[in-house]
Design an enzyme around this catalytic site. Structure first.
Site, mmCIF file in Angstrom:
data_model
loop_
_atom_site.group_PDB
_atom_site.id
_atom_site.type_symbol
_atom_site.label_atom_id
_atom_site.label_comp_id
_atom_site.label_asym_id
_atom_site.label_seq_id
_atom_site.Cartn_x
_atom_site.Cartn_y
_atom_site.Cartn_z
ATOM 1 N N GLY A 10 0.842 -1.364 -0.089
ATOM 2 C CA GLY A 10 0.017 -0.240 0.158
ATOM 3 C C GLY A 10 0.744 1.377 0.045
ATOM 4 O O GLY A 10 0.635 2.324 0.685
ATOM 5 N N GLY A 13 -0.168 4.865 -1.359
ATOM 6 C CA GLY A 13 -1.303 5.762 -0.768
ATOM 7 C C GLY A 13 -0.915 6.761 0.184
ATOM 8 O O GLY A 13 0.083 7.209 0.403
ATOM 9 N N GLN A 14 -1.737 7.330 0.845
ATOM 10 C CA GLN A 14 -1.381 8.603 1.729
ATOM 11 C C GLN A 14 -0.608 8.380 2.692
ATOM 12 O O GLN A 14 0.594 9.245 2.843
ATOM 13 C CB GLN A 14 -2.836 9.164 2.581
ATOM 14 C CG GLN A 14 -2.645 10.341 3.128
ATOM 15 C CD GLN A 14 -3.780 11.076 3.919
ATOM 16 O OE1 GLN A 14 -4.443 10.290 4.499
ATOM 17 N NE2 GLN A 14 -3.769 12.111 4.652
ATOM 18 N N ASP A 36 2.319 -2.181 -4.390
ATOM 19 C CA ASP A 36 1.083 -1.770 -4.316
ATOM 20 C C ASP A 36 0.230 -2.169 -5.619
ATOM 21 O O ASP A 36 0.887 -2.746 -6.467
ATOM 22 C CB ASP A 36 0.914 -0.033 -4.479
ATOM 23 C CG ASP A 36 -0.395 0.551 -3.933
ATOM 24 O OD1 ASP A 36 -1.382 0.307 -4.732
ATOM 25 O OD2 ASP A 36 -0.097 1.289 -2.968
ATOM 26 N N ARG A 38 -1.657 -0.488 -7.423
ATOM 27 C CA ARG A 38 -1.540 0.701 -8.406
ATOM 28 C C ARG A 38 -0.214 1.166 -8.562
ATOM 29 O O ARG A 38 0.724 0.602 -7.920
ATOM 30 C CB ARG A 38 -2.577 1.911 -8.052
ATOM 31 C CG ARG A 38 -2.209 2.467 -6.708
ATOM 32 C CD ARG A 38 -2.883 3.837 -6.482
ATOM 33 N NE ARG A 38 -3.149 4.330 -4.976
ATOM 34 C CZ ARG A 38 -3.436 5.298 -4.606
ATOM 35 N NH1 ARG A 38 -3.640 6.497 -5.713
ATOM 36 N NH2 ARG A 38 -3.552 5.706 -3.316
ATOM 37 N N TYR A 144 -15.963 -0.472 8.130
ATOM 38 C CA TYR A 144 -14.349 -0.225 8.329
ATOM 39 C C TYR A 144 -14.136 -0.360 9.808
ATOM 40 O O TYR A 144 -13.208 -1.118 10.060
ATOM 41 C CB TYR A 144 -14.249 1.393 7.879
ATOM 42 C CG TYR A 144 -12.449 1.953 8.178
ATOM 43 C CD1 TYR A 144 -11.633 1.378 7.377
ATOM 44 C CD2 TYR A 144 -12.511 2.898 9.081
ATOM 45 C CE1 TYR A 144 -10.248 1.899 7.672
ATOM 46 C CE2 TYR A 144 -11.236 3.464 9.161
ATOM 47 C CZ TYR A 144 -10.221 2.858 8.522
ATOM 48 O OH TYR A 144 -8.936 3.286 8.695
ATOM 49 N N LYS A 148 -11.449 -2.832 11.352
ATOM 50 C CA LYS A 148 -10.394 -2.787 12.261
ATOM 51 C C LYS A 148 -10.272 -3.392 13.567
ATOM 52 O O LYS A 148 -9.282 -3.845 14.105
ATOM 53 C CB LYS A 148 -10.262 -1.102 12.487
ATOM 54 C CG LYS A 148 -9.821 -0.654 11.224
ATOM 55 C CD LYS A 148 -8.690 -0.819 10.658
ATOM 56 C CE LYS A 148 -7.930 -0.151 9.447
ATOM 57 N NZ LYS A 148 -6.752 -0.489 8.809
HETATM 58 P P1 NAD Z 1 -4.651 5.136 1.183
HETATM 59 O O1 NAD Z 1 -6.319 4.451 0.597
HETATM 60 O O2 NAD Z 1 -4.425 6.433 0.700
HETATM 61 O O3 NAD Z 1 -3.853 4.067 0.669
HETATM 62 C C1 NAD Z 1 -4.077 2.624 0.477
HETATM 63 C C2 NAD Z 1 -3.250 1.950 -0.525
HETATM 64 O O4 NAD Z 1 -3.511 0.511 -0.772
HETATM 65 C C3 NAD Z 1 -3.384 2.476 -1.945
HETATM 66 O O5 NAD Z 1 -2.270 3.137 -2.625
HETATM 67 C C4 NAD Z 1 -3.997 1.518 -2.742
HETATM 68 O O6 NAD Z 1 -3.824 1.395 -4.350
HETATM 69 C C5 NAD Z 1 -3.275 -0.029 -1.897
HETATM 70 N N1 NAD Z 1 -4.089 -1.052 -2.265
HETATM 71 C C6 NAD Z 1 -5.577 -1.159 -2.222
HETATM 72 N N2 NAD Z 1 -5.838 -2.544 -2.428
HETATM 73 C C7 NAD Z 1 -4.622 -3.144 -2.535
HETATM 74 C C8 NAD Z 1 -4.454 -4.660 -2.658
HETATM 75 N N3 NAD Z 1 -5.371 -5.278 -3.049
HETATM 76 N N4 NAD Z 1 -3.101 -4.901 -2.667
HETATM 77 C C9 NAD Z 1 -2.327 -3.981 -2.483
HETATM 78 N N5 NAD Z 1 -2.251 -2.868 -2.399
HETATM 79 C C10 NAD Z 1 -3.446 -2.174 -2.200
HETATM 80 O O7 NAD Z 1 -4.999 4.806 2.765
HETATM 81 P P2 NAD Z 1 -3.972 5.411 3.854
HETATM 82 O O8 NAD Z 1 -4.783 6.498 4.255
HETATM 83 O O9 NAD Z 1 -2.696 5.478 3.336
HETATM 84 O O10 NAD Z 1 -4.200 4.153 4.973
HETATM 85 C C11 NAD Z 1 -3.257 3.365 4.989
HETATM 86 C C12 NAD Z 1 -3.865 2.769 6.355
HETATM 87 O O11 NAD Z 1 -3.817 3.302 7.506
HETATM 88 C C13 NAD Z 1 -5.006 1.756 6.226
HETATM 89 O O12 NAD Z 1 -5.131 0.494 6.861
HETATM 90 C C14 NAD Z 1 -5.805 2.818 6.806
HETATM 91 O O13 NAD Z 1 -6.991 2.140 7.406
HETATM 92 C C15 NAD Z 1 -4.958 3.133 7.898
HETATM 93 N N6 NAD Z 1 -5.521 4.494 8.802
HETATM 94 C C16 NAD Z 1 -5.605 5.604 7.852
HETATM 95 C C17 NAD Z 1 -5.919 6.819 8.272
HETATM 96 C C18 NAD Z 1 -5.830 8.330 7.486
HETATM 97 O O14 NAD Z 1 -6.200 9.196 8.159
HETATM 98 N N7 NAD Z 1 -5.397 8.007 6.448
HETATM 99 C C19 NAD Z 1 -6.378 6.922 9.576
HETATM 100 C C20 NAD Z 1 -6.525 5.819 10.401
HETATM 101 C C21 NAD Z 1 -5.958 4.484 9.905
HETATM 102 N N1 SER Z 2 -9.184 8.870 8.563
HETATM 103 C C1 SER Z 2 -9.628 7.601 8.620
HETATM 104 C C2 SER Z 2 -11.087 7.768 7.992
HETATM 105 O O1 SER Z 2 -11.703 8.876 8.068
HETATM 106 C C3 SER Z 2 -9.735 7.230 9.987
HETATM 107 O O2 SER Z 2 -9.526 5.809 9.860
HETATM 108 O O3 SER Z 2 -11.714 6.684 7.534
#
Ligand code: NAD
Ligand code: SER
Length: 314
Positions: A10, A13-14, A36, A38, A144, A148
């Site tokens: 992943g 991603g962000q 990833d 993508r 979600y 989790k």
């Molecule tokens: P994101 O959606 O920006 O990135 C996720 C990445 O996973 C993407 O680049 C996507 O292409 C990739 N992906 C999706 N399906 C896939 C697959 N089958 N195989 C391989 N890659 C795949 O998400 P994020 O914000 O970077 O979050 C990362 C983790 O952190 C997640 O578990 C999310 O639940 C957790 N999280 C994020 C936040 C937040 O505010 N960003 C807050 C709490 C928890």
């Molecule tokens: N930033 C995340 C969401 O809004 C929290 O896990 O889904």
């Protein structure tokens, strides 16, 4: 440390982009394999190895783990809260099966450490709204949050039963300027800065008084690295640690932007994400993370806003 081989799933991603870059700066560019579904995020271009990989394909994942001599896995691939409500079955499948595939391979291949993030979304309407503690009533109402919470128990189970050193943080909403957020309820707190600079106006999808726990990405990356570097005997919570930095509402972030851009205007048109936000706590008590491995945030709302606007202007 020099012999670590780290797989970040992943990575486009962000969080993945910034975590991959941070891990590369500590462990060496070639020691950190970005993966990833993508294409590679342009910010990772030329910084180290990249593989195209679907975490749902266990055989493909297993082959990569062996081929790349992986010793640590960071699993970031997931569907977030807002996108999850549009397709609950897909969110459950990816969030659960992706984790189970990684945990099984970690057990079979004796992977040294696994990182998997949870979220404040584990909490639901029956959890305390203020200073929500580590151990409390947890009854999530989004797919979600359910995924989790179930995932936290799978992590704890693999640790107790098979000795897999899996570590986890319940991130709040994360605010970043490098890569875009991927479908969460807290995404407005990133978009608002872009729109403030580009248009001087923002329409928020949450009510103006909706308080939520939030964190600036540099703090989230540092928390992740500190958790993973801590000695194993300091990690007392094997489900997932509460983690906190600040809480604010749309009107408070708009006010912090107005300190730099006085003409900025915001209005609010709440949509389905309001119900998700209303189900979550407004602030988090993360005292176990502070006591066990020394967590402390650096950024508050004012310092984050100053940095976000400065970075986005460049
Ligand atoms: P994101 O959606 O920006 O990135 C996720 C990445 O996973 C993407 O680049 C996507 O292409 C990739 N992906 C999706 N399906 C896939 C697959 N089958 N195989 C391989 N890659 C795949 O998400 P994020 O914000 O970077 O979050 C990362 C983790 O952190 C997640 O578990 C999310 O639940 C957790 N999280 C994020 C936040 C937040 O505010 N960003 C807050 C709490 C928890
Ligand atoms: N930033 C995340 C969401 O809004 C929290 O896990 O889904």
């Amino acid at each position: 440390m020099a012999n670590e081989r780290i797989l970040v799933i992943g990575a486009s991603g962000q969080i993945g982009v910034e975590l991959t870059l941070a891990l590369r700066s500590v462990y060496g560019n070639n020691q950190v394999v970005a993966a990833d579904l993508r294409e590679m995020n342009p910010l990772l271009e030329g910084t180290g190895p990249y593989v195209s990989l679907d975490v749902m394909n266990k055989e493909m994942l297993h082959v990569q783990v062996i081929r790349q001599n992986i010793t640590q896995i960071y699993l970031l691939a997931a569907i977030l809260s807002a996108t999850g409500e549009k397709n609950p079955a897909l969110a459950w499948n990816l969030n659960m099966q992706g984790l189970l595939n990684v945990l099984e391979i970690a057990r079979e291949e004796k992977i040294q450490k696994v990182y998997w993030p949870s979220s404040i979304a584990v909490f639901g309407p029956t959890s305390p709204k203020q200073h929500c503690p580590q151990h409390t009533i947890i009854e999530p109402t989004t797919v979600y949050g359910i995924s989790k919470y179930a995932g936290e128990f799978w992590c704890s189970y693999y640790h107790q039963r098979f000795g897999v050193d899996v570590r986890s943080l319940r991130y709040p909403g994360l605010i970043s300027y490098k890569s875009a957020p991927g479908g969460g309820t807290t995404d407005y707190a990133v978009d608002i800065y872009h729109q403030a600079l580009n248009k001087g106006q923002y329409t928020c999808f949450l009510r103006s008084d909706t308080q939520l726990p939030m964190m600036y990405m540099p703090d989230a990356i540092r928390a992740t690295m500190e958790l993973m570097e801590a000695p194993a005997d300091r990690i007392k919570v094997r489900t997932s640690y509460n983690l906190s930095a600040m809480s604010f509402s749309p009107e408070e972030i708009a006010d912090s932007i107005r300190a730099h851009l006085p003409a900025f205007k915001m209005d609010c048109k709440p949509d389905f994400r309001q119900a998700i936000a209303d189900s979550w706590p407004q602030s988090i008590d993360d005292s176990p993370a502070r006591a066990d491995w020394g967590w402390k945030e650096e950024f508050n709302l004012a310092s984050m806003t100053a940095d976000m606007l400065m970075q986005l202007k460049h």
